[in-house]
Design a protein around this motif. Structure first.
Motif, PDB file in Angstrom:
ATOM      1  N   SER A  26       0.908  -1.267   0.042  1.00  0.00           N
ATOM      2  CA  SER A  26      -0.099  -0.055  -0.029  1.00  0.00           C
ATOM      3  C   SER A  26       0.750   1.266   0.130  1.00  0.00           C
ATOM      4  CB  SER A  26      -0.941  -0.023   1.346  1.00  0.00           C
ATOM      5  OG  SER A  26      -1.843  -0.838   1.071  1.00  0.00           O
ATOM      6  N   TRP A  27       1.963   1.248   0.882  1.00  0.00           N
ATOM      7  CA  TRP A  27       2.924   2.464   0.819  1.00  0.00           C
ATOM      8  C   TRP A  27       3.501   2.824  -0.368  1.00  0.00           C
ATOM      9  CZ3 TRP A  27       8.450   1.867   0.251  1.00  0.00           C
ATOM     10  CH2 TRP A  27       8.910   3.052   0.479  1.00  0.00           C
ATOM     11  N   ALA A  28       4.007   1.647  -0.875  1.00  0.00           N
ATOM     12  CA  ALA A  28       4.850   1.566  -2.250  1.00  0.00           C
ATOM     13  C   ALA A  28       3.827   2.265  -3.547  1.00  0.00           C
ATOM     14  CB  ALA A  28       5.346   0.016  -2.620  1.00  0.00           C
ATOM     15  N   THR A  29       2.653   1.626  -3.370  1.00  0.00           N
ATOM     16  CA  THR A  29       1.689   2.288  -4.467  1.00  0.00           C
ATOM     17  C   THR A  29       1.496   3.556  -4.333  1.00  0.00           C
ATOM     18  OG1 THR A  29       0.428   0.257  -4.325  1.00  0.00           O
ATOM     19  CG2 THR A  29      -0.661   2.194  -5.485  1.00  0.00           C
ATOM     20  N   ALA A  30       1.315   4.181  -2.964  1.00  0.00           N
ATOM     21  CA  ALA A  30       1.173   5.599  -2.905  1.00  0.00           C
ATOM     22  C   ALA A  30       2.539   6.369  -2.898  1.00  0.00           C
ATOM     23  CB  ALA A  30       0.728   5.932  -1.075  1.00  0.00           C
ATOM     24  N   THR A  31       3.602   5.685  -3.101  1.00  0.00           N
ATOM     25  CA  THR A  31       4.925   6.273  -3.247  1.00  0.00           C
ATOM     26  C   THR A  31       5.257   6.185  -4.739  1.00  0.00           C
ATOM     27  OG1 THR A  31       5.473   5.718  -1.176  1.00  0.00           O
ATOM     28  CG2 THR A  31       7.224   6.424  -2.436  1.00  0.00           C
ATOM     29  N   ALA A  32       4.480   5.336  -5.490  1.00  0.00           N
ATOM     30  CA  ALA A  32       4.694   5.195  -7.074  1.00  0.00           C
ATOM     31  C   ALA A  32       6.309   4.472  -7.187  1.00  0.00           C
ATOM     32  CB  ALA A  32       4.765   6.573  -7.673  1.00  0.00           C
ATOM     33  N   LEU A  33       6.153   3.507  -6.234  1.00  0.00           N
ATOM     34  CA  LEU A  33       7.570   2.453  -6.614  1.00  0.00           C
ATOM     35  C   LEU A  33       7.201   1.558  -7.627  1.00  0.00           C
ATOM     36  CD1 LEU A  33       8.852   1.583  -3.036  1.00  0.00           C
ATOM     37  CD2 LEU A  33       9.688   3.164  -4.603  1.00  0.00           C
ATOM     38  N   ALA A  34       8.165   1.294  -8.346  1.00  0.00           N
ATOM     39  CA  ALA A  34       8.272   0.182  -9.722  1.00  0.00           C
ATOM     40  C   ALA A  34       7.811  -1.163  -8.740  1.00  0.00           C
ATOM     41  CB  ALA A  34       9.315   0.230 -10.424  1.00  0.00           C
ATOM     42  N   GLY A  35       7.019  -1.782  -9.609  1.00  0.00           N
ATOM     43  CA  GLY A  35       6.707  -3.235  -9.261  1.00  0.00           C
ATOM     44  C   GLY A  35       7.768  -4.109  -9.005  1.00  0.00           C
ATOM     45  N   GLN A  36       8.612  -4.047  -9.481  1.00  0.00           N
ATOM     46  CA  GLN A  36      10.139  -4.764  -9.405  1.00  0.00           C
ATOM     47  C   GLN A  36      10.627  -4.374  -8.217  1.00  0.00           C
ATOM     48  OE1 GLN A  36      12.665  -5.342 -12.446  1.00  0.00           O
ATOM     49  NE2 GLN A  36      14.439  -5.277 -11.156  1.00  0.00           N
ATOM     50  N   ASP A  37      10.858  -3.209  -7.768  1.00  0.00           N
ATOM     51  CA  ASP A  37      11.163  -2.695  -6.488  1.00  0.00           C
ATOM     52  C   ASP A  37      10.519  -3.283  -5.236  1.00  0.00           C
ATOM     53  OD1 ASP A  37      13.527  -1.763  -7.658  1.00  0.00           O
ATOM     54  OD2 ASP A  37      12.234   0.519  -7.881  1.00  0.00           O
ATOM     55  N   VAL A  38       9.068  -3.282  -5.301  1.00  0.00           N
ATOM     56  CA  VAL A  38       8.359  -3.776  -4.394  1.00  0.00           C
ATOM     57  C   VAL A  38       8.330  -5.067  -4.065  1.00  0.00           C
ATOM     58  CG1 VAL A  38       5.886  -4.089  -3.610  1.00  0.00           C
ATOM     59  CG2 VAL A  38       6.464  -1.728  -4.758  1.00  0.00           C
ATOM     60  N   PHE A  39       8.539  -5.823  -5.184  1.00  0.00           N
ATOM     61  CA  PHE A  39       8.534  -7.257  -5.260  1.00  0.00           C
ATOM     62  C   PHE A  39       9.868  -7.828  -4.155  1.00  0.00           C
ATOM     63  CE2 PHE A  39      10.283 -11.280  -6.926  1.00  0.00           C
ATOM     64  CZ  PHE A  39       9.276 -12.251  -6.423  1.00  0.00           C
ATOM     65  N   HIS A  40      11.157  -6.915  -4.853  1.00  0.00           N
ATOM     66  CA  HIS A  40      12.300  -7.285  -4.412  1.00  0.00           C
ATOM     67  C   HIS A  40      12.155  -6.947  -2.794  1.00  0.00           C
ATOM     68  CE1 HIS A  40      14.713  -6.921  -8.208  1.00  0.00           C
ATOM     69  NE2 HIS A  40      14.026  -8.122  -8.262  1.00  0.00           N
TER      70      HIS A  40
END
Length: 143
Positions: A26-40
């Motif tokens: 949820s935080w990563a979506t709001a921060t607009a992190l790339a999906g690969q970065d969130v997965f890692h």
């Protein structure tokens, strides 16, 4: 001073890992992190938090793990802190990947994965706490 983008106290039990991954997503979506970065990030944190809980003395009902994540420019900075016995996960030698799986000693693959997914991995013992510091250069969005 760097603003902390995400901070959470994680209960030292395995049931806390899935809600932590959801909170980070949820935080990563709001921060607009790339999906690969969130997965890692989630893969690395699942490995390290699981190790703290199972091997680091985090089994006590009074133990907790403090997680802080900051975005500083195009770098993701992660700090994990626990009060378990001193243990530097990065002091272990890399696993013997060239050996047949039956000949390899147990352990070390998770930390090897963490080292491979993050750009920097450090350990410190501070004020009676294990402190793991990680950095990862973020994926640049395609334009």
């Amino acid at each position: 001073m760097v603003k902390t983008d995400f901070e959470q106290i994680v209960a030292a039990n395995l049931e806390a890992i899935a809600p932590l991954a959801d909170a980070i997503a949820s935080w990563a979506t709001a921060t607009a992190l790339a999906g690969q970065d969130v997965f890692h990030l989630n893969l690395v944190l699942e490995e390290l938090v699981t190790n703290i809980i199972l091997h680091g003395g985090g089994k006590s009902q009074y133990s907790a793990i403090r997680l802080r994540i900051c975005c500083v420019g195009d770098v993701l900075e992660v700090e994990l802190r626990d009060s378990g016995p001193p243990f530097d996960p990065f002091s272990a030698p890399p696993p013997a990947l060239g050996l047949h799986i039956d000949a390899r000693p147990v352990g070390g693959l998770g930390v090897h994965l963490v080292r491979g997914l993050m750009h920097e991995c450090h350990y410190q013992r501070r004020h009676g706490h294990n402190v793991v510091l990680l950095r990862k250069r973020l994926t640049r969005a395609e334009t």
